[in-house]
Enzyme design. Sequence first.
Site, PDB file in Angstrom:
ATOM      1  N   ARG A  29      11.722  -5.590   5.365  1.00  0.00           N
ATOM      2  CA  ARG A  29      11.475  -4.151   5.226  1.00  0.00           C
ATOM      3  C   ARG A  29      12.322  -3.332   6.203  1.00  0.00           C
ATOM      4  O   ARG A  29      12.471  -3.658   7.363  1.00  0.00           O
ATOM      5  CB  ARG A  29      10.004  -3.828   5.487  1.00  0.00           C
ATOM      6  CG  ARG A  29       9.776  -2.303   5.550  1.00  0.00           C
ATOM      7  CD  ARG A  29       8.346  -1.902   5.483  1.00  0.00           C
ATOM      8  NE  ARG A  29       7.512  -2.623   6.421  1.00  0.00           N
ATOM      9  CZ  ARG A  29       6.199  -2.581   6.405  1.00  0.00           C
ATOM     10  NH1 ARG A  29       5.569  -1.856   5.496  1.00  0.00           N
ATOM     11  NH2 ARG A  29       5.506  -3.251   7.285  1.00  0.00           N
ATOM     12  N   LYS A  88       0.825  -1.211   0.000  1.00  0.00           N
ATOM     13  CA  LYS A  88       0.000   0.000   0.000  1.00  0.00           C
ATOM     14  C   LYS A  88       0.861   1.263   0.000  1.00  0.00           C
ATOM     15  O   LYS A  88       0.678   2.151  -0.832  1.00  0.00           O
ATOM     16  CB  LYS A  88      -0.935   0.012   1.218  1.00  0.00           C
ATOM     17  CG  LYS A  88      -1.872  -1.190   1.293  1.00  0.00           C
ATOM     18  CD  LYS A  88      -2.808  -1.110   2.476  1.00  0.00           C
ATOM     19  CE  LYS A  88      -2.131  -1.205   3.827  1.00  0.00           C
ATOM     20  NZ  LYS A  88      -1.527  -2.522   4.130  1.00  0.00           N
ATOM     21  N   ARG A 146      10.744  -1.493  11.812  1.00  0.00           N
ATOM     22  CA  ARG A 146       9.566  -1.223  12.641  1.00  0.00           C
ATOM     23  C   ARG A 146       9.439  -2.273  13.739  1.00  0.00           C
ATOM     24  O   ARG A 146       9.728  -3.430  13.524  1.00  0.00           O
ATOM     25  CB  ARG A 146       8.305  -1.251  11.771  1.00  0.00           C
ATOM     26  CG  ARG A 146       7.883   0.119  11.299  1.00  0.00           C
ATOM     27  CD  ARG A 146       6.886   0.059  10.185  1.00  0.00           C
ATOM     28  NE  ARG A 146       5.674  -0.705  10.481  1.00  0.00           N
ATOM     29  CZ  ARG A 146       4.616  -0.736   9.673  1.00  0.00           C
ATOM     30  NH1 ARG A 146       4.623  -0.032   8.542  1.00  0.00           N
ATOM     31  NH2 ARG A 146       3.557  -1.443   9.965  1.00  0.00           N
TER      32      ARG A 146
HETATM   33  P1  AP5 Z   1       4.808  -1.509   1.908  1.00  0.00           P
HETATM   34  O1  AP5 Z   1       4.512  -0.707   0.706  1.00  0.00           O
HETATM   35  O2  AP5 Z   1       5.523  -0.850   3.045  1.00  0.00           O
HETATM   36  O3  AP5 Z   1       3.481  -2.263   2.399  1.00  0.00           O
HETATM   37  P2  AP5 Z   1       2.186  -1.727   3.168  1.00  0.00           P
HETATM   38  O4  AP5 Z   1       1.006  -2.422   2.578  1.00  0.00           O
HETATM   39  O5  AP5 Z   1       2.168  -0.252   3.233  1.00  0.00           O
HETATM   40  O6  AP5 Z   1       2.499  -2.404   4.575  1.00  0.00           O
HETATM   41  P3  AP5 Z   1       2.295  -1.966   6.089  1.00  0.00           P
HETATM   42  O7  AP5 Z   1       2.989  -3.048   6.870  1.00  0.00           O
HETATM   43  O8  AP5 Z   1       2.737  -0.579   6.341  1.00  0.00           O
HETATM   44  O9  AP5 Z   1       0.791  -2.135   6.283  1.00  0.00           O
HETATM   45  P4  AP5 Z   1       0.048  -2.342   7.587  1.00  0.00           P
HETATM   46  O10 AP5 Z   1      -1.354  -2.330   7.127  1.00  0.00           O
HETATM   47  O11 AP5 Z   1       0.461  -3.528   8.377  1.00  0.00           O
HETATM   48  O12 AP5 Z   1       0.565  -1.143   8.486  1.00  0.00           O
HETATM   49  P5  AP5 Z   1      -0.019   0.279   8.890  1.00  0.00           P
HETATM   50  O13 AP5 Z   1       1.117   1.205   8.915  1.00  0.00           O
HETATM   51  O14 AP5 Z   1      -1.222   0.635   8.113  1.00  0.00           O
HETATM   52  O15 AP5 Z   1       5.655  -2.794   1.426  1.00  0.00           O
HETATM   53  C1  AP5 Z   1       6.137  -3.735   2.356  1.00  0.00           C
HETATM   54  C2  AP5 Z   1       7.554  -4.189   1.938  1.00  0.00           C
HETATM   55  O16 AP5 Z   1       7.479  -4.882   0.688  1.00  0.00           O
HETATM   56  C3  AP5 Z   1       8.543  -3.040   1.732  1.00  0.00           C
HETATM   57  O17 AP5 Z   1       9.815  -3.447   2.155  1.00  0.00           O
HETATM   58  C4  AP5 Z   1       8.526  -2.804   0.214  1.00  0.00           C
HETATM   59  O18 AP5 Z   1       9.761  -2.320  -0.254  1.00  0.00           O
HETATM   60  C5  AP5 Z   1       8.232  -4.206  -0.321  1.00  0.00           C
HETATM   61  N1  AP5 Z   1       7.406  -4.179  -1.533  1.00  0.00           N
HETATM   62  C6  AP5 Z   1       6.321  -3.386  -1.777  1.00  0.00           C
HETATM   63  N2  AP5 Z   1       5.795  -3.634  -2.987  1.00  0.00           N
HETATM   64  C7  AP5 Z   1       6.563  -4.632  -3.544  1.00  0.00           C
HETATM   65  C8  AP5 Z   1       6.522  -5.342  -4.796  1.00  0.00           C
HETATM   66  N3  AP5 Z   1       5.583  -5.098  -5.726  1.00  0.00           N
HETATM   67  N4  AP5 Z   1       7.461  -6.294  -5.004  1.00  0.00           N
HETATM   68  C9  AP5 Z   1       8.418  -6.586  -4.073  1.00  0.00           C
HETATM   69  N5  AP5 Z   1       8.511  -5.937  -2.874  1.00  0.00           N
HETATM   70  C10 AP5 Z   1       7.594  -4.970  -2.613  1.00  0.00           C
HETATM   71  O19 AP5 Z   1      -0.512  -0.025  10.370  1.00  0.00           O
HETATM   72  C11 AP5 Z   1       0.385  -0.309  11.409  1.00  0.00           C
HETATM   73  C12 AP5 Z   1      -0.356  -0.432  12.730  1.00  0.00           C
HETATM   74  O20 AP5 Z   1      -0.999   0.819  13.051  1.00  0.00           O
HETATM   75  C13 AP5 Z   1      -1.493  -1.457  12.786  1.00  0.00           C
HETATM   76  O21 AP5 Z   1      -1.037  -2.742  13.096  1.00  0.00           O
HETATM   77  C14 AP5 Z   1      -2.368  -0.872  13.904  1.00  0.00           C
HETATM   78  O22 AP5 Z   1      -1.825  -1.122  15.174  1.00  0.00           O
HETATM   79  C15 AP5 Z   1      -2.274   0.623  13.640  1.00  0.00           C
HETATM   80  N6  AP5 Z   1      -3.323   1.112  12.722  1.00  0.00           N
HETATM   81  C16 AP5 Z   1      -3.134   1.742  11.524  1.00  0.00           C
HETATM   82  N7  AP5 Z   1      -4.317   2.065  10.957  1.00  0.00           N
HETATM   83  C17 AP5 Z   1      -5.272   1.638  11.818  1.00  0.00           C
HETATM   84  C18 AP5 Z   1      -6.696   1.669  11.778  1.00  0.00           C
HETATM   85  N8  AP5 Z   1      -7.364   2.205  10.749  1.00  0.00           N
HETATM   86  N9  AP5 Z   1      -7.370   1.124  12.823  1.00  0.00           N
HETATM   87  C19 AP5 Z   1      -6.724   0.578  13.877  1.00  0.00           C
HETATM   88  N10 AP5 Z   1      -5.384   0.513  13.958  1.00  0.00           N
HETATM   89  C20 AP5 Z   1      -4.655   1.038  12.948  1.00  0.00           C
END
Ligand code: AP5
Length: 224
Positions: free
Chosen positions: A129, A18, A158
Amino acid sequence: GSSGNPRILISGAPASGKGTQCELIVEEFGVVHISTGDMLRSAVKNKTELGLKAKEFMDAGKLVTDELVISMLKERLSQPDVARNGYLLDGFPRTSAQADALDEAGVGFDAVVKLEVPDEVLVERVIGRRSDPETGKVYHMKFSPPESEEIAERLVQRSDDTEEKVKVRLNAFYEHAAAIDKKYSDGSLMTVLNGNRDKNEVFSDISKIVRASVSKRNPLNTII
Ligand code: AP5
């Protein structure tokens, strides 16, 4: 120019790409990227009241309470840049209560994109990552390694990017996925994309979807 003001939602499991796609979408369409994960990590880092409450949940890989996340998001959506440039929601809504809050606030979307990636690939992406604290840029030690030794040395991981915690995060995602999908499955609003491809291939599909959806909403206001 981006006079079409796209309103986009990107969803998908942890590490489905994402954030990576959002960077490319912002570059192309000039929309405001609103990532609840980034906002919460910044609150934790700055030890704000919200950050102190959210930290425990995040470190454990669990969802932060709806109440905290909804009020944080509403505050952000009320800023003038959002109305001016359009928005790209990333990581919200994650529960049906969050989706209902968007409905109540009248926040809708032109396009909803969901990235699908097999679990074993997600785990590999999470574990490799790293991010650069100076630029905020996200790397992967195998798939997109840092450009120089200098950058490599300052990369950080992270606290929730461990094999153990990604399991908790995946469970939290799958627990709510059906409800979120159902919410946006009406008509042609949501597109499910194979996120297990080169990032530029995924982006090429997203770009077409966004252009088509904005010109459908407002035929005279297509994005050039
Ligand atoms: P990356 O692009 O970083 O993936 P992402 O989908 O953004 O992953 P996140 O882990 O950030 O998502 P998440 O939903 O767990 O975390 P969030 O920050 O929202 O890619 C990942 C890796 O793969 C990178 O190393 C990248 O280089 C690589 N990659 C990407 N695309 C690729 C490709 N095509 N090919 C090869 N490699 C690739 O949430 C974190 C925490 O915050 C949650 O656990 C929760 O505690 C809290 N939180 C956030 N939002 C809420 C909400 N709405 N409600 C409640 N809690 C929330």
